[in-house]
Design a protein around this motif. Structure first.
Motif, PDB file in Angstrom:
ATOM      1  N   GLN A  50       0.855  -1.162  -0.044  1.00 43.50           N
ATOM      2  CA  GLN A  50      -0.006   0.044   0.007  1.00 43.50           C
ATOM      3  C   GLN A  50       0.905   1.280   0.211  1.00 43.50           C
ATOM      4  O   GLN A  50       0.632   2.270  -0.729  1.00 43.50           O
ATOM      5  CB  GLN A  50      -0.829  -0.044   1.081  1.00 43.50           C
ATOM      6  CG  GLN A  50      -2.072   1.058   1.072  1.00 43.50           C
ATOM      7  CD  GLN A  50      -3.082   0.947   2.136  1.00 43.50           C
ATOM      8  OE1 GLN A  50      -3.009   0.106   2.992  1.00 43.50           O
ATOM      9  NE2 GLN A  50      -4.279   1.680   1.860  1.00 43.50           N
ATOM     10  N   HIS A  88       2.378   1.667  -3.404  1.00 46.16           N
ATOM     11  CA  HIS A  88       1.282   2.238  -4.402  1.00 46.16           C
ATOM     12  C   HIS A  88       1.102   3.631  -4.120  1.00 46.16           C
ATOM     13  O   HIS A  88       0.893   4.273  -5.020  1.00 46.16           O
ATOM     14  CB  HIS A  88      -0.039   1.433  -4.003  1.00 46.16           C
ATOM     15  CG  HIS A  88      -1.106   1.812  -5.063  1.00 46.16           C
ATOM     16  ND1 HIS A  88      -1.079   1.645  -6.367  1.00 46.16           N
ATOM     17  CD2 HIS A  88      -2.239   2.590  -4.754  1.00 46.16           C
ATOM     18  CE1 HIS A  88      -2.096   2.089  -6.960  1.00 46.16           C
ATOM     19  NE2 HIS A  88      -2.815   2.606  -6.183  1.00 46.16           N
ATOM     20  N   GLU A  89       1.063   4.157  -2.968  1.00 47.21           N
ATOM     21  CA  GLU A  89       0.865   5.584  -2.489  1.00 47.21           C
ATOM     22  C   GLU A  89       1.966   6.350  -2.935  1.00 47.21           C
ATOM     23  O   GLU A  89       1.869   7.579  -3.636  1.00 47.21           O
ATOM     24  CB  GLU A  89       0.855   5.842  -1.116  1.00 47.21           C
ATOM     25  CG  GLU A  89      -0.600   5.275  -0.684  1.00 47.21           C
ATOM     26  CD  GLU A  89      -0.621   5.403   0.930  1.00 47.21           C
ATOM     27  OE1 GLU A  89       0.159   5.891   1.632  1.00 47.21           O
ATOM     28  OE2 GLU A  89      -1.619   4.667   1.511  1.00 47.21           O
ATOM     29  N   LEU A 114       3.757   5.592  -5.777  1.00 41.85           N
ATOM     30  CA  LEU A 114       3.639   5.375  -7.259  1.00 41.85           C
ATOM     31  C   LEU A 114       2.641   6.682  -7.605  1.00 41.85           C
ATOM     32  O   LEU A 114       2.714   7.319  -8.593  1.00 41.85           O
ATOM     33  CB  LEU A 114       3.038   4.021  -7.841  1.00 41.85           C
ATOM     34  CG  LEU A 114       2.598   4.259  -8.941  1.00 41.85           C
ATOM     35  CD1 LEU A 114       3.846   4.214  -9.967  1.00 41.85           C
ATOM     36  CD2 LEU A 114       2.101   2.681  -9.424  1.00 41.85           C
ATOM     37  N   GLU A 128       7.139   2.461 -10.029  1.00 46.51           N
ATOM     38  CA  GLU A 128       6.247   1.363 -10.587  1.00 46.51           C
ATOM     39  C   GLU A 128       7.122  -0.246 -10.415  1.00 46.51           C
ATOM     40  O   GLU A 128       6.509  -0.842  -9.938  1.00 46.51           O
ATOM     41  CB  GLU A 128       6.190   1.605 -12.439  1.00 46.51           C
ATOM     42  CG  GLU A 128       5.346   2.751 -12.373  1.00 46.51           C
ATOM     43  CD  GLU A 128       5.441   3.080 -13.986  1.00 46.51           C
ATOM     44  OE1 GLU A 128       6.243   2.712 -14.951  1.00 46.51           O
ATOM     45  OE2 GLU A 128       4.156   3.620 -14.658  1.00 46.51           O
ATOM     46  N   GLU A 157       6.619  -0.969  -6.779  1.00 52.36           N
ATOM     47  CA  GLU A 157       5.283  -1.490  -6.548  1.00 52.36           C
ATOM     48  C   GLU A 157       5.153  -2.902  -7.083  1.00 52.36           C
ATOM     49  O   GLU A 157       4.778  -3.757  -6.442  1.00 52.36           O
ATOM     50  CB  GLU A 157       4.218  -0.781  -7.302  1.00 52.36           C
ATOM     51  CG  GLU A 157       2.802  -1.270  -7.083  1.00 52.36           C
ATOM     52  CD  GLU A 157       1.633  -0.572  -7.715  1.00 52.36           C
ATOM     53  OE1 GLU A 157       0.821   0.115  -6.880  1.00 52.36           O
ATOM     54  OE2 GLU A 157       1.579  -0.529  -8.979  1.00 52.36           O
ATOM     55  N   VAL A 161      -4.087  -1.768  -3.836  1.00 52.07           N
ATOM     56  CA  VAL A 161      -3.553  -1.047  -4.946  1.00 52.07           C
ATOM     57  C   VAL A 161      -4.919  -0.463  -5.736  1.00 52.07           C
ATOM     58  O   VAL A 161      -4.945   0.361  -6.732  1.00 52.07           O
ATOM     59  CB  VAL A 161      -2.911  -1.790  -6.245  1.00 52.07           C
ATOM     60  CG1 VAL A 161      -1.341  -2.175  -5.617  1.00 52.07           C
ATOM     61  CG2 VAL A 161      -3.558  -2.934  -6.648  1.00 52.07           C
ATOM     62  N   ALA A 218      -6.297  -6.907 -10.759  1.00 50.91           N
ATOM     63  CA  ALA A 218      -4.902  -6.758 -10.128  1.00 50.91           C
ATOM     64  C   ALA A 218      -4.093  -8.126 -10.781  1.00 50.91           C
ATOM     65  O   ALA A 218      -3.075  -7.954 -11.070  1.00 50.91           O
ATOM     66  CB  ALA A 218      -5.143  -6.666  -8.714  1.00 50.91           C
ATOM     67  N   TYR A 269      -0.653  -7.635 -12.643  1.00 48.80           N
ATOM     68  CA  TYR A 269       0.769  -8.113 -11.918  1.00 48.80           C
ATOM     69  C   TYR A 269       0.983  -9.555 -12.209  1.00 48.80           C
ATOM     70  O   TYR A 269       2.360  -9.838 -12.181  1.00 48.80           O
ATOM     71  CB  TYR A 269       0.486  -7.892 -10.574  1.00 48.80           C
ATOM     72  CG  TYR A 269       0.291  -6.502 -10.193  1.00 48.80           C
ATOM     73  CD1 TYR A 269       1.305  -5.404 -10.478  1.00 48.80           C
ATOM     74  CD2 TYR A 269      -0.811  -5.905  -9.757  1.00 48.80           C
ATOM     75  CE1 TYR A 269       1.093  -4.201  -9.983  1.00 48.80           C
ATOM     76  CE2 TYR A 269      -1.204  -4.812  -9.602  1.00 48.80           C
ATOM     77  CZ  TYR A 269      -0.080  -3.818  -9.571  1.00 48.80           C
ATOM     78  OH  TYR A 269      -0.252  -2.432  -9.280  1.00 48.80           O
TER      79      TYR A 269
END
Length: 159
Positions: free
Chosen positions: A22, A25-26, A28, A105, A108, A129, A136, A140
């Protein structure tokens, strides 16, 4: 270590991995915002769309389509008007922001891999995310290499 203690340790590992994902992701999201802001700043000092597109590694029409709406929504933060050539430092800032985005990126994806390696479910990853689970997985899973590791249980006895 008892079975309950092992489960507790595993759950803590999963929670830590989900939290790290998380956070990545933040980060990013902040990096994406940094690219947008750097483009706004560059356009403010009259950097060409072609120069911006070259720094981002995309076609000029795509740069215009993607970033032009932001010009009306944001004010420039960096100003290089006092520079002899304000365009050059502005384009360098675009390049740096783009590199930071690429790094974020990759980070993540590494966190997704780490989360999966400790048993975090795709549902938890998707939540971290801000995606639906199938999206997802589609995003990924192709980037991951899964290896199955087998170990002998402590309570196993040859029969």
């Amino acid at each position: 270590m008892s079975v309950d203690e092992k489960k507790s340790v595993e759950e803590k590992k999963k929670a830590a991995a989900a939290a790290a994902l998380q956070a990545a992701h933040e980060h990013l999201g902040e990096a994406r915002d940094g690219v947008v802001q750097s483009v706004v700043d560059a356009r403010h000092v009259k950097a060409s769309w072609q120069g911006i597109a070259d720094e981002l590694g995309i076609a000029q029409p795509n740069a215009i389509r993607k970033f032009k709406p932001s010009l009306d929504e944001r004010e420039p933060e960096q100003r290089w008007e006092n520079e002899a050539d304000p365009v050059t430092p502005a384009l360098v800032a675009v390049r740096r922001a783009h590199r930071a985005l690429a790094d974020a990126e990759r980070d993540e994806v590494r966190e997704v891999a780490g989360a999966r390696s400790v048993g975090v479910t795709w549902g938890v990853i998707a939540e971290a995310v801000g995606m639906k689970e199938p999206n997802a997985i589609a995003k990924y899973k192709p980037m991951l290499e899964e290896k199955r590791i087998f170990t002998v249980r402590e309570d196993a006895r040859p029969g």
